[in-house]
Design an enzyme around this catalytic site. Structure first.
Site, PDB file in Angstrom:
ATOM      1  N   ASP A  85       0.857  -1.185   0.000  1.00 32.94           N
ATOM      2  CA  ASP A  85       0.000   0.000   0.000  1.00 32.94           C
ATOM      3  C   ASP A  85       0.902   1.247   0.000  1.00 32.94           C
ATOM      4  OD1 ASP A  85      -2.385   1.413   0.226  1.00 32.94           O
ATOM      5  OD2 ASP A  85      -2.402   1.327   2.422  1.00 32.94           O
ATOM      6  N   GLY A 224      -8.942   5.437   1.643  1.00 33.30           N
ATOM      7  CA  GLY A 224      -9.599   6.266   2.668  1.00 33.30           C
ATOM      8  C   GLY A 224     -11.071   5.970   2.867  1.00 33.30           C
TER       9      GLY A 224
HETATM   10  P1  13P Z   1      -8.816   4.605   6.059  1.00 29.00           P
HETATM   11  O1  13P Z   1      -7.912   5.451   6.918  1.00 29.00           O
HETATM   12  O2  13P Z   1     -10.083   5.328   5.718  1.00 29.00           O
HETATM   13  O3  13P Z   1      -9.082   3.272   6.665  1.00 29.00           O
HETATM   14  O4  13P Z   1      -8.068   4.362   4.675  1.00 29.00           O
HETATM   15  C1  13P Z   1      -7.050   3.403   4.565  1.00 29.00           C
HETATM   16  C2  13P Z   1      -6.369   3.428   3.261  1.00 29.00           C
HETATM   17  O5  13P Z   1      -6.799   4.026   2.298  1.00 29.00           O
HETATM   18  C3  13P Z   1      -5.119   2.653   3.125  1.00 29.00           C
HETATM   19  O6  13P Z   1      -4.477   2.910   1.925  1.00 29.00           O
END
Ligand code: 13P
Length: 324
Positions: A85, A224
Site C-alpha cells: 500500500d 480512505g
Molecule cells: P482509512 O484510513 O479510511 O481506513 O483508509 C485506509 C487506506 O486508504 C489505506 O491505503
C-alpha cells in the site's frame, strides 16, 4: 495471486474486493477468518509504516501463513493478494516484488503529472516481468496515513485518466473523489446535522461516472474508505479514550461505489478502531488482566466481526471465490 482476474470479476459483478491493512498477527488472523467464513477474495495490504513497525520479512511470512491458515480453516481455494500500500519509490516497490508480493501500489500522486507517469511506468515495466499487478494513483487524498500526508485533496481530473492509464500501463487506478485517510475525514463544519448525526458531504459520484465512461471496465480503487463506526468511537471514549469529531464515509455511499467500476476499497482505520475499542473495554472491565491474550482475543473477535460486516453488507464480495 495478483489482482487481475479478481478485479475483472468484481467490475463485471458489481462488487468490490476488500483491501484490509495489517500490522499484527491478530489483524491477519481476523482478516483470514472473515474471508474464509464469507467465502470472499481478499487483499491483505502492507504499508511502508507497517513494514517499519513489524518488519517486512515477518509480514511477508505472515501473509504466506495466511494462505495455509485459510486452507486449514476449510477453504480449499483461497484468493489472497499480498499488496504493498502506498509504495513511494521504485526501490521499495522492487523490494516487495523481489520478495513475493503479488501486487504493489506506486503512489506518485503528489508529484507533477509527468513525473507520476514516469515513476508508475518504471514500476509497471519491472512488475509485469513477474506477473505482479500495479495500482497507480491520480488525484490527491487529504488526511494522514502512516507516512503519507496531504493537507488538501484534489479530485482526479477525468480528462487525464486515459492518457495516464495508457502511458503507465497500470492495472488499476486509485482516484480521489472525496474520501480521505484516517479517522478524522471531515470537520463538523463540513457536515450537515441530520437526526442528531453529522452527515459528511457526498462523494463526487459525477467524477467517478465520468472516469468510468472514459475507461470502461477499468478497475478503480478507493482509498480512505473507513466509515468510522460511532459505536466503536463511543466505546473508546467511554473507556478512557479521547476521540473527538471522528467522522468517516457513510457505508451507503461505499455500497453504491462498490456497484460501479470501483473494485477495491481500502479500509484501515476501522480495524484500528475495532481493536482499540475492544482492548479498552476489556482492560477497563478486567483491571487485573495482564496476559496480552486476554485482551487481544476480544480485539481479534471485534475486528473479525467488522471485516465480515464490510464484506457482506458494504462491498458485496461474499460468496465470490472462483472455486467454492
Ligand atoms: P482509512 O484510513 O479510511 O481506513 O483508509 C485506509 C487506506 O486508504 C489505506 O491505503
Amino acid at each position: 495471486m495478483n489482482t487481475r482476474e479478481m478485479f475483472k470479476r468484481a467490475v463485471a459483478g458489481g462488487y468490490a474486493i476488500p483491501a484490509f491493512n495489517f500490522n499484527t498477527m491478530e489483524q491477519m488472523q481476523a482478516i483470514v477468518m472473515a474471508a474464509v467464513e464469507t467465502k470472499s477474495p481478499v487483499i491483505m495490504q502492507v504499508s511502508k509504516g507497517a513494514r517499519n513497525y513489524a518488519n517486512g520479512t515477518i509480514l511477508r511470512n505472515l501473509a504466506k501463513g495466511a494462505v495455509e491458515y485459510a486452507k486449514e480453516l476449510g477453504c480449499e481455494h483461497p484468493e489472497i493478494v499480498l499488496h504493498l500500500d502506498h509504495g513511494d519509490t521504485f526501490e521499495l516497490c522492487k523490494d516487495c516484488i523481489d520478495n513475493g508480493f503479488s501486487s504493489v501500489m506506486i503512489d506518485g500522486s503528489s508529484l507533477p503529472y509527468e513525473e507520476n507517469i514516469a515513476l508508475a511506468k518504471k514500476v509497471v515495466d519491472y512488475a509485469h516481468q513477474f506477473d505482479v499487478t500495479v495500482e497507480a494513483e491520480l488525484g490527491v487524498l487529504a488526511g494522514v496515513e502512516d507516512e503519507v500526508a496531504a493537507a488538501e485533496s484534489h479530485y482526479t481530473k477525468p480528462e487525464e485518466v486515459i492518457d495516464f492509464s495508457t502511458r503507465t500501463g497500470c492495472d488499476s487506478l486509485a482516484i480521489s473523489i472525496g474520501t480521505s485517510h484516517g479517522a478524522h475525514k471531515f470537520t463538523p463544519e463540513q457536515c450537515t446535522l441530520v437526526n442528531g448525526v453529522l452527515v459528511p458531504p457526498p462523494l463526487a459520484f459525477d467524477i467517478l461516472h465520468e472516469i468510468e465512461k472514459k475507461l470502461p471496465g477499468f478497475p478503480i480503487v478507493l482509498h480512505g474508505s473507513s466509515s468510522v463506526p460511532m459505536e466503536e468511537v463511543n466505546t473508546i471514549n467511554k473507556y478512557g479514550g479521547h476521540l473527538e469529531a471522528a467522522i468517516g464515509i457513510p457505508e451507503e455511499q461505499l455500497r453504491e461505489a462498490s456497484k460501479s467500476a470501483v473494485c477495491k476499497i481500502n479500509i484501515d482505520s476501522d480495524s484500528r478502531l475495532a481493536m482499540t475499542a475492544a482492548i479498552r473495554k476489556h482492560l477497563a472491565e478486567h483491571p487485573g488482566d495482564f496476559d496480552p491474550r486476554q485482551y487481544l482475543k476480544p480485539a481479534r473477535e471485534n475486528m473479525k466481526k467488522m471485516y465480515i460486516h464490510k464484506i457482506v453488507n458494504v462491498l458485496g464480495s461474499d460468496g465470490k471465490l472462483a472455486q467454492q
